[in-house]
Write a protein that holds these residues in place. Sequence first.
Motif, short mmCIF file in Angstrom:
data_model
loop_
_atom_site.label_atom_id
_atom_site.label_comp_id
_atom_site.label_asym_id
_atom_site.label_seq_id
_atom_site.Cartn_x
_atom_site.Cartn_y
_atom_site.Cartn_z
N TRP A 166 0.85 -1.20 0.00
CA TRP A 166 0.00 0.00 0.00
C TRP A 166 0.88 1.24 0.00
CZ3 TRP A 166 -4.24 -1.79 -1.52
CH2 TRP A 166 -4.76 -3.01 -1.02
N ARG A 167 0.72 2.05 -1.04
CA ARG A 167 1.52 3.27 -1.15
C ARG A 167 0.60 4.49 -1.21
NH1 ARG A 167 4.59 -0.21 -4.92
NH2 ARG A 167 6.48 -0.93 -3.84
N GLN A 168 0.82 5.39 -2.14
CA GLN A 168 0.15 6.70 -2.08
C GLN A 168 -1.07 6.83 -2.99
OE1 GLN A 168 3.55 8.95 -3.23
NE2 GLN A 168 4.54 8.81 -1.21
N THR A 169 -1.41 5.79 -3.75
CA THR A 169 -2.56 5.92 -4.66
C THR A 169 -3.84 5.33 -4.06
OG1 THR A 169 -2.01 3.84 -5.79
CG2 THR A 169 -1.10 5.89 -6.70
N THR A 170 -3.76 4.89 -2.79
CA THR A 170 -4.96 4.44 -2.08
C THR A 170 -5.02 5.16 -0.74
OG1 THR A 170 -3.68 2.54 -1.27
CG2 THR A 170 -5.18 2.16 -3.12
N ARG A 171 -6.23 5.31 -0.23
CA ARG A 171 -6.41 6.03 1.03
C ARG A 171 -6.23 5.10 2.22
NH1 ARG A 171 -10.75 8.08 -2.10
NH2 ARG A 171 -12.28 6.80 -0.99
#
Length: 329
Positions: free
Chosen positions: A324-329
């Motif tokens: 999980w990186r920066q394109t999901t909340r």
Amino acid sequence: MSKVTIYDVARVADVSLATVSRVLNNPEKVKPKTRERVLTAIKELGYRPNAIARGLASRRSTNVGLIVPTCSRASASEMIDGVADIADKYRYSVFLNVTHNENDIANNAWQNMIASQVDGVLMMADKLTDDEVERLATDTVPTVLLSVKDLEGRLPAVLIDYELAAYEATKKLIENGNKDIAFITSSSHHAMNDLKEQGYRRALEEAGLEPRVLGLYTKFESSLNAFKEFFDNNKAPEAALAVRDSVAVMFMNAAIDHGINVPQDLEIIGFQNTKYAIMSRPQLSTINIPTYDIGAVAMRLLTKLMKEEEITETQITLPHSFVWRQTTR
């Protein structure tokens, strides 16, 4: 007069290159009638096998063929590393064939590899027909599929559970409150993409949501235009799951160019966890496929098949994970 080749023998005898090769090197593995037909063609044509090639074939070394449609994919290079490292431990020679054409893999590419006296074949091929799978499965030279599989399990394969991975990723997007979730896939048929789509659809069905499948991806250059045109003419989804990291990044870039905020307005998840996921800005959340391990495990499985050892499992599913990186909340 031009030199007679193994291709001429195969044509006259009406058999594959692989069959001619086996008659020359392992005749006991060929049916008597077929063997006689090949030998007759050899005699009539005056074919003389290359002495150097025959000498190499008679040595006790083990040769493995590795067939891939392209080396440009980041996942392919990692998989090749896994194959090469295990092959080196066994002191195998690996012959790489890059076809640049998935429709050619089970025909010329595979037959040419068999004619080169390999003892086993590793293959990345997502477009095998049923007839092609049947032919490969019944051949005496063992073949293992990399990161893809024959849905009927006729060929040994090493991969992940694509359906489950896509299902879990879509569930995450639903849990984040998204209702309009798109699936970004190829415009042409790929068996493993179909499995990903099944997982995506299963998660939406359980949540009572409607699917939105976008077959926008073809080749890199044309895909950029397709994504741009999509956002020019359509309402953006709230979230998207893409079949590959590179596809996810292109879709995301097109969205950002149209003033859409990621991940506030659009959440995106990719597939594979390649270098594209790290290089993108924002960095891409993705499903991690252990591509190096797939190559290594496939090489170990092929070794057992070549040695005719007892095997309890020919369809090996490796675990996937999520980054999980920066394109999901």
